[in-house]
Motif scaffolding. Structure first.
Motif, PDB file in Angstrom:
ATOM      1  N   ASN A 109       0.983  -1.740   0.281  1.00  0.00           N
ATOM      2  CA  ASN A 109      -0.175   0.345   0.605  1.00  0.00           C
ATOM      3  C   ASN A 109       0.852   0.998   0.359  1.00  0.00           C
ATOM      4  N   VAL A 110       2.033   1.109   0.225  1.00  0.00           N
ATOM      5  CA  VAL A 110       2.625   2.167   0.244  1.00  0.00           C
ATOM      6  C   VAL A 110       3.974   2.196   0.473  1.00  0.00           C
ATOM      7  N   MET A 111       4.892   2.940  -0.051  1.00  0.00           N
ATOM      8  CA  MET A 111       6.682   2.880  -0.153  1.00  0.00           C
ATOM      9  C   MET A 111       6.914   4.328   0.009  1.00  0.00           C
ATOM     10  N   GLY A 112       7.950   3.862   0.773  1.00  0.00           N
ATOM     11  CA  GLY A 112       9.208   5.012   1.644  1.00  0.00           C
ATOM     12  C   GLY A 112      10.323   4.708   0.993  1.00  0.00           C
ATOM     13  N   TRP A 113      11.148   5.894   2.107  1.00  0.00           N
ATOM     14  CA  TRP A 113      12.458   6.256   1.471  1.00  0.00           C
ATOM     15  C   TRP A 113      13.433   6.002   2.615  1.00  0.00           C
ATOM     16  N   PHE A 114      13.774   5.340   2.890  1.00  0.00           N
ATOM     17  CA  PHE A 114      14.703   5.629   4.056  1.00  0.00           C
ATOM     18  C   PHE A 114      16.094   6.200   3.558  1.00  0.00           C
ATOM     19  N   ARG A 115      16.776   6.076   5.048  1.00  0.00           N
ATOM     20  CA  ARG A 115      18.292   6.695   4.439  1.00  0.00           C
ATOM     21  C   ARG A 115      19.583   6.439   5.977  1.00  0.00           C
ATOM     22  N   GLN A 116      20.421   5.837   5.700  1.00  0.00           N
ATOM     23  CA  GLN A 116      21.289   5.532   6.671  1.00  0.00           C
ATOM     24  C   GLN A 116      23.124   6.082   6.242  1.00  0.00           C
ATOM     25  N   ALA A 117      23.436   6.440   7.703  1.00  0.00           N
ATOM     26  CA  ALA A 117      24.921   7.082   7.515  1.00  0.00           C
ATOM     27  C   ALA A 117      25.897   5.993   8.453  1.00  0.00           C
ATOM     28  N   PRO A 118      26.428   6.355   8.261  1.00  0.00           N
ATOM     29  CA  PRO A 118      27.698   5.316   9.243  1.00  0.00           C
ATOM     30  C   PRO A 118      27.720   6.308   9.711  1.00  0.00           C
ATOM     31  N   GLY A 119      27.183   4.839  11.155  1.00  0.00           N
ATOM     32  CA  GLY A 119      27.281   4.623  12.497  1.00  0.00           C
ATOM     33  C   GLY A 119      26.135   5.443  12.942  1.00  0.00           C
ATOM     34  N   LYS A 120      25.457   5.442  12.274  1.00  0.00           N
ATOM     35  CA  LYS A 120      23.273   6.216  12.503  1.00  0.00           C
ATOM     36  C   LYS A 120      22.903   4.473  12.413  1.00  0.00           C
ATOM     37  N   GLU A 121      21.241   4.978  12.292  1.00  0.00           N
ATOM     38  CA  GLU A 121      20.412   4.053  12.280  1.00  0.00           C
ATOM     39  C   GLU A 121      19.554   4.659  11.086  1.00  0.00           C
ATOM     40  N   ARG A 122      18.924   3.865  10.323  1.00  0.00           N
ATOM     41  CA  ARG A 122      18.040   3.763   9.052  1.00  0.00           C
ATOM     42  C   ARG A 122      16.883   4.812  10.004  1.00  0.00           C
ATOM     43  N   GLU A 123      16.888   6.108   9.071  1.00  0.00           N
ATOM     44  CA  GLU A 123      15.857   6.710   8.875  1.00  0.00           C
ATOM     45  C   GLU A 123      14.954   7.449   8.278  1.00  0.00           C
ATOM     46  N   PHE A 124      13.341   7.332   8.349  1.00  0.00           N
ATOM     47  CA  PHE A 124      12.656   7.864   7.311  1.00  0.00           C
ATOM     48  C   PHE A 124      12.670   8.738   6.387  1.00  0.00           C
ATOM     49  N   VAL A 125      12.684   9.110   5.744  1.00  0.00           N
ATOM     50  CA  VAL A 125      13.351  10.339   4.867  1.00  0.00           C
ATOM     51  C   VAL A 125      11.340  10.621   3.975  1.00  0.00           C
ATOM     52  N   ALA A 126      10.798   9.468   3.239  1.00  0.00           N
ATOM     53  CA  ALA A 126       9.499  10.411   2.881  1.00  0.00           C
ATOM     54  C   ALA A 126       8.751   9.029   2.652  1.00  0.00           C
ATOM     55  N   ALA A 127       7.128   9.162   2.384  1.00  0.00           N
ATOM     56  CA  ALA A 127       6.717   8.143   2.310  1.00  0.00           C
ATOM     57  C   ALA A 127       5.224   8.753   1.215  1.00  0.00           C
ATOM     58  N   ILE A 128       4.945   7.906   0.575  1.00  0.00           N
ATOM     59  CA  ILE A 128       3.486   7.883  -0.762  1.00  0.00           C
ATOM     60  C   ILE A 128       2.808   6.793  -0.819  1.00  0.00           C
ATOM     61  N   SER A 129       1.093   7.068  -0.337  1.00  0.00           N
ATOM     62  CA  SER A 129       0.958   5.337  -1.272  1.00  0.00           C
ATOM     63  C   SER A 129       0.401   5.276  -2.094  1.00  0.00           C
ATOM     64  N   TRP A 130       0.190   4.457  -2.910  1.00  0.00           N
ATOM     65  CA  TRP A 130       0.100   3.811  -4.158  1.00  0.00           C
ATOM     66  C   TRP A 130      -2.160   4.496  -4.308  1.00  0.00           C
ATOM     67  N   SER A 131      -2.227   4.818  -3.529  1.00  0.00           N
ATOM     68  CA  SER A 131      -3.561   4.592  -4.005  1.00  0.00           C
ATOM     69  C   SER A 131      -4.149   6.245  -4.135  1.00  0.00           C
ATOM     70  N   GLY A 132      -3.409   6.957  -3.757  1.00  0.00           N
ATOM     71  CA  GLY A 132      -3.252   8.338  -3.634  1.00  0.00           C
ATOM     72  C   GLY A 132      -3.290   9.186  -2.359  1.00  0.00           C
ATOM     73  N   GLY A 133      -3.180  10.248  -2.045  1.00  0.00           N
ATOM     74  CA  GLY A 133      -3.339  11.131  -0.658  1.00  0.00           C
ATOM     75  C   GLY A 133      -2.077  12.079  -0.479  1.00  0.00           C
ATOM     76  N   SER A 134      -2.368  12.718   0.236  1.00  0.00           N
ATOM     77  CA  SER A 134      -0.669  13.177   0.626  1.00  0.00           C
ATOM     78  C   SER A 134       0.707  12.288   1.276  1.00  0.00           C
ATOM     79  N   PRO A 135       2.159  12.726   0.568  1.00  0.00           N
ATOM     80  CA  PRO A 135       3.038  12.684   0.691  1.00  0.00           C
ATOM     81  C   PRO A 135       3.313  13.323   2.460  1.00  0.00           C
ATOM     82  N   TYR A 136       3.813  11.891   2.776  1.00  0.00           N
ATOM     83  CA  TYR A 136       4.855  12.282   4.282  1.00  0.00           C
ATOM     84  C   TYR A 136       6.547  12.564   4.288  1.00  0.00           C
TER      85      TYR A 136
END
Length: 124
Positions: free
Chosen positions: A31-58
């Motif tokens: 239902n939802v696709m997201g992008w995350f990122r992870q820098a060396p020594g850091k936790e993976r963090e949320f970047v953005a997300a969007i639904s296949w069916s529409g609605g506002s991205p995050y």
């Protein structure tokens, strides 16, 4: 579900890159696709997300106004347009998909499928 991310590279501060994530397999289960990122020594963090069916991205606060997530439902591809890049944006970027339609900045643990990372390096 298989996810293939691409588009990373080396760019100077202030520059732009566009990442792509191609989804294949049982994509109807997501239902939802997201992008995350992870820098060396850091936790993976949320970047953005969007639904296949529409609605506002995050977006994460750190990228809002600079990054834009979009989708092509026909091709099952999700994009992350990154503008005004900063050295602190340097990280491995991952695309992910989840089955539930829970909106918002869901953490990495809430996602079911992951692609391989694509490296983004921003030089100062």
């Amino acid at each position: 579900v298989q996810l293939q991310a691409s588009g990373g590279g080396l760019v100077q501060a202030g520059g732009s890159l566009r990442l792509s994530c191609a989804a294949s397999g049982r994509t109807f289960s997501t239902n939802v696709m997201g992008w995350f990122r992870q820098a060396p020594g850091k936790e993976r963090e949320f970047v953005a997300a969007i639904s296949w069916s529409g609605g506002s991205p995050y977006y994460a606060d750190s990228v809002r106004g600079r990054f834009t997530i979009s989708r092509d439902n026909g091709k099952k591809v999700v994009y992350l347009q990154m503008n005004s890049l900063k050295p602190e944006d340097t990280a491995a970027y991952y695309c992910a998909a989840k089955r539930t339609a829970v909106p918002g900045a869901v953490p990495a643990s809430g996602y079911d499928y992951w692609g391989q990372g694509t490296q983004v390096t921003v030089s100062s």
